[in-house]
Design a protein around this motif. Structure first.
Motif, PDB file in Angstrom:
ATOM      1  N   GLY A  20       1.014  -1.233   0.401  1.00  0.00           N
ATOM      2  CA  GLY A  20      -0.475   0.285  -0.137  1.00  0.00           C
ATOM      3  C   GLY A  20       0.944   1.275  -0.066  1.00  0.00           C
ATOM      4  O   GLY A  20       0.992   2.177  -0.508  1.00  0.00           O
ATOM      5  N   LEU A  21       1.745   1.949   0.872  1.00  0.00           N
ATOM      6  CA  LEU A  21       2.497   2.437   0.336  1.00  0.00           C
ATOM      7  C   LEU A  21       3.509   2.393  -0.925  1.00  0.00           C
ATOM      8  O   LEU A  21       3.626   3.833  -0.988  1.00  0.00           O
ATOM      9  CB  LEU A  21       4.452   1.748   1.850  1.00  0.00           C
ATOM     10  N   CYS A  22       3.720   0.972  -1.178  1.00  0.00           N
ATOM     11  CA  CYS A  22       4.595   1.557  -2.596  1.00  0.00           C
ATOM     12  C   CYS A  22       3.383   2.070  -3.388  1.00  0.00           C
ATOM     13  O   CYS A  22       4.136   3.340  -4.471  1.00  0.00           O
ATOM     14  CB  CYS A  22       5.046   0.175  -3.363  1.00  0.00           C
ATOM     15  N   LEU A  23       2.129   1.781  -3.674  1.00  0.00           N
ATOM     16  CA  LEU A  23       1.483   2.208  -4.154  1.00  0.00           C
ATOM     17  C   LEU A  23       1.281   3.927  -4.256  1.00  0.00           C
ATOM     18  O   LEU A  23       1.109   4.568  -4.805  1.00  0.00           O
ATOM     19  CB  LEU A  23       0.142   1.686  -4.309  1.00  0.00           C
ATOM     20  N   ALA A  24       1.054   3.998  -2.820  1.00  0.00           N
ATOM     21  CA  ALA A  24       0.747   5.542  -2.467  1.00  0.00           C
ATOM     22  C   ALA A  24       1.941   6.697  -3.192  1.00  0.00           C
ATOM     23  O   ALA A  24       1.932   7.260  -3.462  1.00  0.00           O
ATOM     24  CB  ALA A  24       0.644   5.985  -1.121  1.00  0.00           C
ATOM     25  N   VAL A  25       3.807   6.401  -2.782  1.00  0.00           N
ATOM     26  CA  VAL A  25       3.801   6.729  -3.702  1.00  0.00           C
ATOM     27  C   VAL A  25       4.516   6.561  -5.162  1.00  0.00           C
ATOM     28  O   VAL A  25       4.556   7.393  -5.227  1.00  0.00           O
ATOM     29  CB  VAL A  25       5.586   5.989  -3.283  1.00  0.00           C
ATOM     30  N   TRP A  26       3.977   6.026  -5.635  1.00  0.00           N
ATOM     31  CA  TRP A  26       3.726   5.704  -6.723  1.00  0.00           C
ATOM     32  C   TRP A  26       3.166   6.516  -7.654  1.00  0.00           C
ATOM     33  O   TRP A  26       3.040   7.397  -8.405  1.00  0.00           O
ATOM     34  CB  TRP A  26       4.010   4.653  -7.694  1.00  0.00           C
ATOM     35  N   ARG A  30       3.345  10.221  -9.124  1.00  0.00           N
ATOM     36  CA  ARG A  30       2.614  10.657 -11.364  1.00  0.00           C
ATOM     37  C   ARG A  30       1.967  11.715 -11.001  1.00  0.00           C
ATOM     38  O   ARG A  30       2.394  12.506 -11.996  1.00  0.00           O
ATOM     39  CB  ARG A  30       2.134   8.937 -11.508  1.00  0.00           C
ATOM     40  N   ASP A  31       1.414  12.146  -9.681  1.00  0.00           N
ATOM     41  CA  ASP A  31       0.671  13.063 -10.341  1.00  0.00           C
ATOM     42  C   ASP A  31       1.360  14.032  -9.560  1.00  0.00           C
ATOM     43  O   ASP A  31       1.034  15.757 -10.569  1.00  0.00           O
ATOM     44  CB  ASP A  31      -0.039  13.026  -8.609  1.00  0.00           C
ATOM     45  N   LEU A  32       2.452  14.840  -8.993  1.00  0.00           N
ATOM     46  CA  LEU A  32       3.885  15.482  -8.974  1.00  0.00           C
ATOM     47  C   LEU A  32       3.979  15.499 -10.151  1.00  0.00           C
ATOM     48  O   LEU A  32       4.328  16.787 -10.908  1.00  0.00           O
ATOM     49  CB  LEU A  32       4.771  15.511  -8.112  1.00  0.00           C
ATOM     50  N   THR A  33       4.463  14.288 -11.009  1.00  0.00           N
ATOM     51  CA  THR A  33       5.323  14.352 -12.339  1.00  0.00           C
ATOM     52  C   THR A  33       4.437  15.549 -13.508  1.00  0.00           C
ATOM     53  O   THR A  33       4.236  16.525 -14.275  1.00  0.00           O
ATOM     54  CB  THR A  33       5.600  13.305 -13.178  1.00  0.00           C
ATOM     55  N   ARG A  34       2.567  14.982 -13.745  1.00  0.00           N
ATOM     56  CA  ARG A  34       1.750  15.912 -14.157  1.00  0.00           C
ATOM     57  C   ARG A  34       1.560  17.023 -13.957  1.00  0.00           C
ATOM     58  O   ARG A  34       1.228  18.112 -14.544  1.00  0.00           O
ATOM     59  CB  ARG A  34       0.359  15.018 -14.204  1.00  0.00           C
ATOM     60  N   LEU A  36       3.919  19.035 -12.612  1.00  0.00           N
ATOM     61  CA  LEU A  36       5.497  19.893 -12.771  1.00  0.00           C
ATOM     62  C   LEU A  36       5.099  20.297 -14.649  1.00  0.00           C
ATOM     63  O   LEU A  36       5.200  21.106 -14.782  1.00  0.00           O
ATOM     64  CB  LEU A  36       6.406  19.320 -12.637  1.00  0.00           C
ATOM     65  N   ARG A  37       4.423  19.129 -15.358  1.00  0.00           N
ATOM     66  CA  ARG A  37       4.594  19.480 -17.104  1.00  0.00           C
ATOM     67  C   ARG A  37       3.416  20.684 -17.016  1.00  0.00           C
ATOM     68  O   ARG A  37       3.516  21.726 -18.229  1.00  0.00           O
ATOM     69  CB  ARG A  37       3.838  17.967 -17.209  1.00  0.00           C
ATOM     70  N   ARG A  38       2.068  20.886 -16.252  1.00  0.00           N
ATOM     71  CA  ARG A  38       1.216  21.570 -16.482  1.00  0.00           C
ATOM     72  C   ARG A  38       2.081  22.673 -16.364  1.00  0.00           C
ATOM     73  O   ARG A  38       1.633  23.651 -17.279  1.00  0.00           O
ATOM     74  CB  ARG A  38       0.619  21.244 -15.927  1.00  0.00           C
ATOM     75  N   MET A  39       2.502  22.832 -15.373  1.00  0.00           N
ATOM     76  CA  MET A  39       2.927  24.289 -14.937  1.00  0.00           C
ATOM     77  C   MET A  39       4.233  24.467 -15.796  1.00  0.00           C
ATOM     78  O   MET A  39       3.805  25.823 -16.284  1.00  0.00           O
ATOM     79  CB  MET A  39       4.223  24.266 -13.380  1.00  0.00           C
ATOM     80  N   ARG A  40       5.132  23.818 -16.890  1.00  0.00           N
ATOM     81  CA  ARG A  40       5.784  23.847 -17.442  1.00  0.00           C
ATOM     82  C   ARG A  40       5.309  24.971 -18.861  1.00  0.00           C
ATOM     83  O   ARG A  40       5.586  25.839 -19.376  1.00  0.00           O
ATOM     84  CB  ARG A  40       6.903  23.151 -17.775  1.00  0.00           C
ATOM     85  N   ARG A  41       4.318  23.836 -18.656  1.00  0.00           N
ATOM     86  CA  ARG A  41       3.274  23.971 -20.285  1.00  0.00           C
ATOM     87  C   ARG A  41       3.238  25.821 -19.896  1.00  0.00           C
ATOM     88  O   ARG A  41       3.365  26.528 -21.165  1.00  0.00           O
ATOM     89  CB  ARG A  41       2.677  23.499 -20.801  1.00  0.00           C
ATOM     90  N   ALA A  42       2.334  25.798 -18.442  1.00  0.00           N
ATOM     91  CA  ALA A  42       1.185  27.299 -18.577  1.00  0.00           C
ATOM     92  C   ALA A  42       2.482  28.552 -19.133  1.00  0.00           C
ATOM     93  O   ALA A  42       2.554  29.599 -19.276  1.00  0.00           O
ATOM     94  CB  ALA A  42       1.097  27.210 -17.215  1.00  0.00           C
ATOM     95  N   GLU A  43       4.191  28.466 -17.822  1.00  0.00           N
ATOM     96  CA  GLU A  43       4.805  29.455 -17.812  1.00  0.00           C
ATOM     97  C   GLU A  43       5.599  29.572 -19.495  1.00  0.00           C
ATOM     98  O   GLU A  43       5.939  30.588 -19.605  1.00  0.00           O
ATOM     99  CB  GLU A  43       5.903  28.733 -17.598  1.00  0.00           C
ATOM    100  N   ASP A  44       5.584  28.038 -20.700  1.00  0.00           N
ATOM    101  CA  ASP A  44       6.162  28.693 -21.437  1.00  0.00           C
ATOM    102  C   ASP A  44       4.915  29.330 -22.752  1.00  0.00           C
ATOM    103  O   ASP A  44       5.210  30.587 -23.443  1.00  0.00           O
ATOM    104  CB  ASP A  44       6.028  27.340 -21.719  1.00  0.00           C
ATOM    105  N   ALA A  45       3.681  28.898 -22.223  1.00  0.00           N
ATOM    106  CA  ALA A  45       2.633  29.929 -22.962  1.00  0.00           C
ATOM    107  C   ALA A  45       3.499  31.427 -22.437  1.00  0.00           C
ATOM    108  O   ALA A  45       2.246  32.328 -23.313  1.00  0.00           O
ATOM    109  CB  ALA A  45       1.567  29.327 -22.599  1.00  0.00           C
ATOM    110  N   ARG A  46       2.844  31.806 -21.209  1.00  0.00           N
ATOM    111  CA  ARG A  46       3.173  33.400 -21.135  1.00  0.00           C
ATOM    112  C   ARG A  46       4.319  33.580 -21.107  1.00  0.00           C
ATOM    113  O   ARG A  46       4.242  35.000 -22.095  1.00  0.00           O
ATOM    114  CB  ARG A  46       3.145  33.452 -19.291  1.00  0.00           C
ATOM    115  N   LEU A  47       5.524  32.955 -21.201  1.00  0.00           N
ATOM    116  CA  LEU A  47       6.874  33.849 -21.891  1.00  0.00           C
ATOM    117  C   LEU A  47       6.905  34.357 -23.390  1.00  0.00           C
ATOM    118  O   LEU A  47       6.347  35.052 -24.239  1.00  0.00           O
ATOM    119  CB  LEU A  47       7.985  33.007 -21.977  1.00  0.00           C
ATOM    120  N   GLU A  48       5.521  33.183 -24.138  1.00  0.00           N
ATOM    121  CA  GLU A  48       5.466  33.193 -25.517  1.00  0.00           C
ATOM    122  C   GLU A  48       4.276  34.780 -25.931  1.00  0.00           C
ATOM    123  O   GLU A  48       4.977  35.370 -26.639  1.00  0.00           O
ATOM    124  CB  GLU A  48       5.530  32.017 -25.839  1.00  0.00           C
ATOM    125  N   GLN A  49       3.772  34.527 -24.570  1.00  0.00           N
ATOM    126  CA  GLN A  49       2.796  35.665 -24.791  1.00  0.00           C
ATOM    127  C   GLN A  49       3.454  36.978 -24.548  1.00  0.00           C
ATOM    128  O   GLN A  49       2.899  38.295 -25.584  1.00  0.00           O
ATOM    129  CB  GLN A  49       1.785  35.224 -23.679  1.00  0.00           C
TER     130      GLN A  49
END
Length: 74
Positions: A20-26, A30-34, A36-49
Motif C-alpha cells: 500500500g505504501l509503494c502504491l501511494a508513493v507511485w 505520478r501526480d507530481l510529474t503531471r 510539473l509538466r502542466r506548470m512548465r507548459r503554462a510558463e512557456d505559454a506565458r513567456l511566449e505571449q
C-alpha cells in the motif's frame, strides 16, 4: 542454544502495508510529474505571449527600439 524453531515474520499484513505504501508513493510521484509538466507548459505559454506582446508593441511604436529577448526576472 534454543532449538524451538520459532520464526517471527511480518506475514501477510506486513506485505499488504508495504504494498500500500509503494502504491501511494507511485501515485504521488505520478501526480507530481503531471503537475510539473502542466506548470512548465503554462510558463512557456506565458513567456511566449509576453514575447509576442513586446514584438507587437515594437512594431506599433518604432521609436521604442528593438524588442528585448531577456528574461524579465533575471
Amino acid at each position: 542454544m534454543n532449538e524451538t524453531g520459532v520464526q517471527i515474520t511480518a506475514g501477510l499484513g506486513g506485505f499488504l502495508v508495504l504494498f500500500g505504501l509503494c502504491l501511494a508513493v507511485w501515485f504521488l510521484g505520478r501526480d507530481l510529474t503531471r503537475r510539473l509538466r502542466r506548470m512548465r507548459r503554462a510558463e512557456d505559454a506565458r513567456l511566449e505571449q509576453e514575447r509576442q506582446d513586446r514584438h507587437r508593441a515594437a512594431q506599433e511604436d518604432p521609436d521604442a527600439g528593438p524588442p528585448r529577448d531577456e528574461d524579465p526576472i533575471g
